[in-house]
Design a protein around this motif. Structure first.
Motif, PDB file in Angstrom:
ATOM      1  N   PRO B 248       0.818  -1.229   0.000  1.00  0.00           N
ATOM      2  CA  PRO B 248       0.000   0.000   0.000  1.00  0.00           C
ATOM      3  C   PRO B 248       0.847   1.272   0.000  1.00  0.00           C
ATOM      4  N   LEU B 296      -0.917   4.982   6.363  1.00  0.00           N
ATOM      5  CA  LEU B 296      -0.261   3.814   5.760  1.00  0.00           C
ATOM      6  C   LEU B 296       0.901   3.333   6.629  1.00  0.00           C
TER       7      LEU B 296
ATOM      8  N   ASP C 204      -9.128   3.330  -2.244  1.00  0.00           N
ATOM      9  CA  ASP C 204      -9.167   3.480  -0.783  1.00  0.00           C
ATOM     10  C   ASP C 204      -9.087   4.945  -0.352  1.00  0.00           C
ATOM     11  N   HIS C 240      -9.602  -0.456   4.590  1.00  0.00           N
ATOM     12  CA  HIS C 240      -8.217  -0.718   4.184  1.00  0.00           C
ATOM     13  C   HIS C 240      -7.886  -2.198   4.293  1.00  0.00           C
ATOM     14  N   ASP C 244      -6.516  -3.739   1.028  1.00  0.00           N
ATOM     15  CA  ASP C 244      -5.117  -4.193   1.002  1.00  0.00           C
ATOM     16  C   ASP C 244      -5.006  -5.673   0.631  1.00  0.00           C
ATOM     17  N   LEU C 247      -5.071  -5.564  -3.063  1.00  0.00           N
ATOM     18  CA  LEU C 247      -4.147  -4.668  -3.763  1.00  0.00           C
ATOM     19  C   LEU C 247      -3.090  -5.395  -4.601  1.00  0.00           C
TER      20      LEU C 247
END
Lengths: 309, 309, 309, 309
Positions: B248, B296, C204, C240, C244, C247
């Motif tokens: 990410p 993040l 996101d 997230h 993630d 991702l």
């Protein structure tokens, strides 16, 4: 030291950089060129432009060339200072302005796209160079891939006071000169001096649209001077007669990549350059191209005795 | 002085150039960065790259940065010497090689189009620099607009012996690594060291295709080292576990134009940079972007304790 | 027939066009896809986009595809009508709107450069299509080479009333969404629906900046729906977590040129497409790429049971 | 039905598409143009080219135009079939070939970069169209952004047997013609017919380099015919005399974006077009531009009585 300003006009010659056949800068030929242009009656000189092979020079060579030119003439000298970053641009600018240059010319980096990016670039460049340095904006989309619309040029002229001159070589560009002058009439644009490039290929009509002259390096500056003068005197037919006599060669010289080789070949034949060498990456004329140019020169000489070499 | 060669491998960190908030080069932070990367265990350093803001430095600053880095470490150091002309490229190369650099990296100028033009450019560049200087070819079409096909890279590798390494950041590029290695097998291509860029965004798979490592500047070089090591040990699941934890942030850092601001922000938070300043034209993170990155980092810290800042 | 408008939101899936292995359009798979997306809960469909291989279809095939989709669903359907000229654009638009489409999407031609050129293009396009046709502007510089600044989008939104939606896929683009919403607050921009593309790579964070949803074709629309829903419920950590998990695959699918092959491969593995065939020029996944994707799917399935194929 | 082949030569006129002032295709003017070109003695016609405003036509209009032209003349007719995808390209090709066209012309899509991509594109296009359709490759980097080197053209000519003709409008391009003919001599290149475009701007020298004629749309096809004929007779001075008389107008007509307006204006003044209308996006000459062109025509008429309008 005279600075260029919004009223500058006439013919500013883009000077090629002379090299010896081994690749070293040829300062003797450089001085000879300066003398020649001054004797021809040009109004100014521009050095270290794209066709001056500026990117192929080291910093020290660039400064030396400017120094030699400024030592040799009292004509105003504009210096190309385009660089990938403002650091190198400012360093070179400070040196040449302190030597007596009259202004600097800045081409846009190829990654600029939007109106805001273009205006922002010249704003930042002017801030980096400081307020006392007159700037020439080079508008040459064919080479630099950056398209400056009339509104963008108006914004630059309004927001960046040190921009005083446009080197106009958009293509096509006749309507653009007219639109800029109309914007000036309406008060949307502080006056800019507009000198035209493109090797002179449209100078016959550019003058009628309101250009102030030429900033280009055609191998017969005499022709550029004639056109500017005859335009001022509104002697249209004579203007076109002499322009049309040169057009076949102007057209040949205006080929991208080939042009500089033509220019150096003719300047060598005119006795001004000791060699037509370009630094790498560069080229000379092929034998066939030399034949082409010599044929064009021979035909031109019948209509313009100055071309008898 | 060790030179890079066709067997070089591992992680070469692209170093950012630290600036004080006023824009001067920050040599203390530079030394701190060098110490940090060396302690982290990287295999080499690359300075004056695109993300090192090289075009914004004067020549003198560029040389000074290289000198300081070389004085501080015995790691091999590759120096970006891309320049609009071979004159400046050779001058910088001679200085940094004499100071002890291990090789130079050259990006292609944006106007190259055909295969012959690209091969010709690297041929001329290598001739300009001379035979003793190992060259890294930077293959990054997204930024440089030059597309190097596998046949072109084979020709460069065959015809230009001093080209020993490819900084691979074509996008997409996985199949290309495979194709290059297959060409090498077939004898069409002398071996090149292939180090991958693109911020590490595909490093998990690039190693499987035959890459020799990474040359990029992701703000956690520890991750790049992990991936290269785990790939060597064929510990695929662990490789993807740690890579995916970082992805990410890698993805966020890989945004063009934003990436360097993210990188400098994190390196500042890691205590390595005194300031996240970029020279103009540049930018810092907006408040919202800082929130994004901090979120993040917080999420990453739960899976990788080295990200607890 | 519902038309899209400035309040449209949620997930609009960019549909791929299914082909049989011989290259003919596969209408059975097309209907199966429509049923699948509708069951998944998407808010709309987009057909004949760039990744729908629109330029490879004949006019008759394009109309047939739209007809079949509209016959199968009551979801709003946006149709890509980008064409080199307004004649073909208008013809296709008239046909699909009379069949019941909800709006059309127009990408800019690659030769547009200045702000005025871009605004002029959408003004002329809207005039050619007539006032009753809602238009989606596709802002995708990476593919179309046209950079639309925030001021340009404000001008389009103000001057072209039938433009009601932005397919946002500038890269980087997070700050742009924020800037557009700020301009809207200040009254400089009539509200536009903003749906994000780029395969979802930044969804996101895009939702936090004020996007109204997604218009993209990631092979798990379920994930896009999750992210949009969780963003609305401000469940940031869960958002997230699920994002993630996807991702690594999103990132792999977002590779230019490779992405559609990944998408078709996964949709085939999900039982929706009979074949992953693309029309020429196109490609399938190599064996190594299939391994990569299958590894990514296996890892994803551990965190999202919907990925167990 | 005669097909073009590797020995085709002479002047193929690129025909503009006549429109009524309201924008509908003007078939009467189209027939008048055909009659005029045939009477002038041209060797072939090319329709639906870039300057025929092909992208602005619907498919039905395109086919109708080809039908009307073929019904009117027995000259060979080449049809531009460039399209974003092979589906539409094949559909149009099949229709026009069955109507009696002599071949098709294909421009490269702007995203082609590497040699392999360019060769691959023409290979796939030829496969899509089938073996019986002679293809003209359009080499026009200034407009299409695709640079075809001599090796690429050699590969296309060797690997794609249905490519029989090159529409040469690279700029600069004189050396390229010479290099292609030299490659042909050496057996590296099956003979291609080479017809030159660029509005004729270099036709005086292109013929000497080995071109087979012209394929362009200068508003006085008589001049193109003169140059080709005089070149064949090696009457060099007369060739340049007549060419140079036309060059000021050729140069003015060759301005991108302006050229078609000039051409339609002159063809209207010659009584061939009922209107100089272009479809949007398009333009007419401004009042000042009309003055420029009328001045050029008046000056030309003194040296070439055919220009007395």
């Amino acid at each position: 030291m005279t600075l260029i300003d919004r009223t500058s006009h006439g013919v500013y010659t883009i000077m090629p950089t002379p090299f010896h056949s081994g690749g070293e800068v040829d300062l003797d030929s450089l001085r000879r060129l300066v003398d020649f242009y001054e004797a021809a009656g040009v109004d100014g000189l521009t050095v270290l432009g794209q066709l001056g092979e500026a990117p192929k020079l080291t910093h020290a060579e660039s400064v030396e060339i400017v120094r030699v030119v400024l030592d040799r003439t009292r004509l105003p000298v504009v210096v190309g200072v385009s660089a990938p970053g403002f650091g190198a641009m400012r360093t070179l600018t400070e040196e040449v302005m302190s030597l007596g240059a009259s202004g600097v010319m800045i081409a846009p980096p190829a990654n600029l796209r939007t109106d805001d990016q273009i205006v922002g670039y010249y704003t930042q460049a002017a801030a980096a160079l400081g307020p006392g340095v007159p700037i020439v904006v080079q508008d040459y989309p064919l080479t630099f891939s950056v398209v400056m619309s009339v509104p963008v040029l108006c914004r630059i002229a309004r927001e960046v006071p040190s921009v005083v001159m446009l080197k106009h070589e958009d293509w096509p560009g006749l309507e653009k000169i007219g639109a800029l002058r109309a914007a000036e009439e309406k008060g949307e644009l502080p006056r800019l001096a507009i000198l035209c490039g493109n090797g002179g290929l449209f100078l016959d009509f550019e003058m009628r649209r309101g250009a102030d002259g030429a900033m280009t390096g055609y191998c017969f500056p005499e022709l550029l001077l004639d056109v500017v003068r005859l335009a001022g005197e509104k002697r249209t037919e004579e203007l076109h007669d002499i322009f049309d006599a040169h057009l076949p060669l102007i057209r040949y010289e205006q080929q991208p990549g080939v042009g500089l080789a033509v220019r150096k070949h003719v300047l060598r034949r005119r006795g001004l350059l000791a060699s037509d060498t370009q630094r790498k990456p560069g080229r000379s004329l092929s034998a066939v191209e030399r034949d082409d140019v010599d044929l064009l020169l021979a035909r031109l000489a019948r209509r313009d005795s100055r071309a008898r070499l």
